[in-house]
Design an enzyme around this catalytic site. Sequence first.
Site, PDB file in Angstrom:
ATOM      1  N   SER A 187     -11.158  -0.398 -17.755  1.00  0.00           N
ATOM      2  CA  SER A 187     -11.316   0.914 -17.421  1.00  0.00           C
ATOM      3  C   SER A 187     -11.911   1.857 -18.201  1.00  0.00           C
ATOM      4  CB  SER A 187     -10.128   1.361 -16.754  1.00  0.00           C
ATOM      5  OG  SER A 187     -10.093   2.531 -15.803  1.00  0.00           O
ATOM      6  N   ASP A 402     -12.262  -3.292  -6.200  1.00  0.00           N
ATOM      7  CA  ASP A 402     -11.855  -1.913  -7.103  1.00  0.00           C
ATOM      8  C   ASP A 402     -11.918  -0.813  -6.399  1.00  0.00           C
ATOM      9  OD1 ASP A 402     -11.577  -0.166  -9.207  1.00  0.00           O
ATOM     10  OD2 ASP A 402     -12.209  -1.492 -10.923  1.00  0.00           O
ATOM     11  N   HIS A 440      -8.295  -2.827  -9.307  1.00  0.00           N
ATOM     12  CA  HIS A 440      -8.798  -2.157 -10.573  1.00  0.00           C
ATOM     13  C   HIS A 440      -7.894  -2.877 -11.838  1.00  0.00           C
ATOM     14  CE1 HIS A 440     -10.384   0.692 -13.295  1.00  0.00           C
ATOM     15  NE2 HIS A 440      -9.234   1.116 -13.555  1.00  0.00           N
TER      16      HIS A 440
END
Length: 531
Positions: A187, A402, A440
């Site tokens: 991320s 995601d 994610h």
Amino acid sequence: MGFSKVLLLGSLLLAFLVESPVSFSDVVCQKASSLHLPDIQIVSVGEVSPNSAATFRELSPALLQGLPAFCRVQAVARPASDSEIHIEVWIPIANWNRRFWGVGNGGFGGSIDLYSMANLVGRGFATAGTDTGHSLPSSNATWALGHPQKIEDFGWRAIHLMTITAKAVVAAVTDQSPAKSYFGSCSTGGRQALMEVQRFPGDYDGVLAGAPANDWTSLLAMGASDMKAFDSEPDSYISPEDLTVIHDAVERACHATNGVVADPTRCSFNPRELVCSQNRSTGCLNKDQVGFLKRLYQGLPRPPDSPAFPGYEPGGELGPGGWSTWLTGRSPGASLMAVFVRGYYANFVYDDSNWQIRDFNLRSASALSKRGSEQALNATATDLAAFRDRGGKLIIYHGWSDPAIPPLSSVRYFNGVIRTMGVSDTESFLRLYMVPGMQHCAGGPGADSFGQEDPSFPPTDASRDIASSLVKWVEEGKSPESLIATKYDNSEGKSRPVKFTQLLCPYPLAARYTRTGEKGNATSYVCSSSH
């Protein structure tokens, strides 16, 4: 001696150095106290052992009990008058494997990932982390308001200074520099990974970038556009119950297996099929909801209707880490995307704590971002020749489901590197793995465990551990091919049963069923250029 023999001898010597563990007395930790580095202050040096549980309150006693004794060095970097970057460096006192692994951050930073550091030091690595220059929660960006130097620290400077500091501390304590250095995170950490590769190609030998938010300003411009449209049309709110309707339709249209859409780019799902009609009032959506849904899938348009930034893919709507968390919220305006959009534009761009999403204007916001934070935050450069030339290896991974960072953003970056450097050059140092059904960084209906969050060292099975695969590529020249990802059931404990396994292929290849064997077994698939 011939040149080839010199290379062989050098590689064997490197392998010996890396694999030969190093041990030292805990009193040697104090060598770091006298270390002098520009803009760096060493504030604390000491040994941490299982008996330190009462004093090391940042880690749970249970986790600390499982760790070897290690040197803990705390430092503060002040590269600018407004900087206060906290850094932790840990070095195992016994059996250091001569490797260093840097740890990244999530969201807007603000804390050091001590649990990832504990995992790494327990596997013989020297490791380091940083808070990126502030101590607020990762969803809070008020620290950036009126502090451009702190934005620079968060954007790129903190990780680089953490790396320089850690290598110097390791060398001072052990009298040896790390034989090889690695960085891995997801991320914001994936953005940090690509920033290191692009700006500081000499910092790391191997880099693992998960779901990178590397085009930060485009991601949040799209988020702001979506959230503004959502806010202006109250009837467009998509509830958690509506998400079930959407996901069921996606599964049917995309021929999902075990709830997993293998390749959503090949799916022909059309949101208009869900519009309620006179003959259909349940299991459907109103026109405003369908309009918002189409917007989420389509991405941020740019005239003449070419995508400036890709939208989200069908398949990641449900689950605790799905759309109700990131995009639609459990109530109107309560999504994480809305939180990050407000935090970024109020504090990084407009310098106005009262700014609201309804005030967003794409043209003016983009202009202000270009003049301000874009250079500090975006890691979009595609010429990685300097990293390649020094032997660096880069692996990117991203979940096809995601709901936070659109999966095609990583595909777009990967293709950009190919356009800049060519196919053969790119293949010599870069791999991209798109993970079916993963949300994610982890989670979702797909097989989401492949060493990206809990790497296993020594690398006994690189085919199931992406971090070990990176180590082998860097140190042995064995380029990674397919990987096996595992989906465990949700029962607690270390002996969780396996639900199924999935073959991961280097993009643009994808797993194809061989028509023999169980569909829930990765060995029943091969990597193919077509389905």
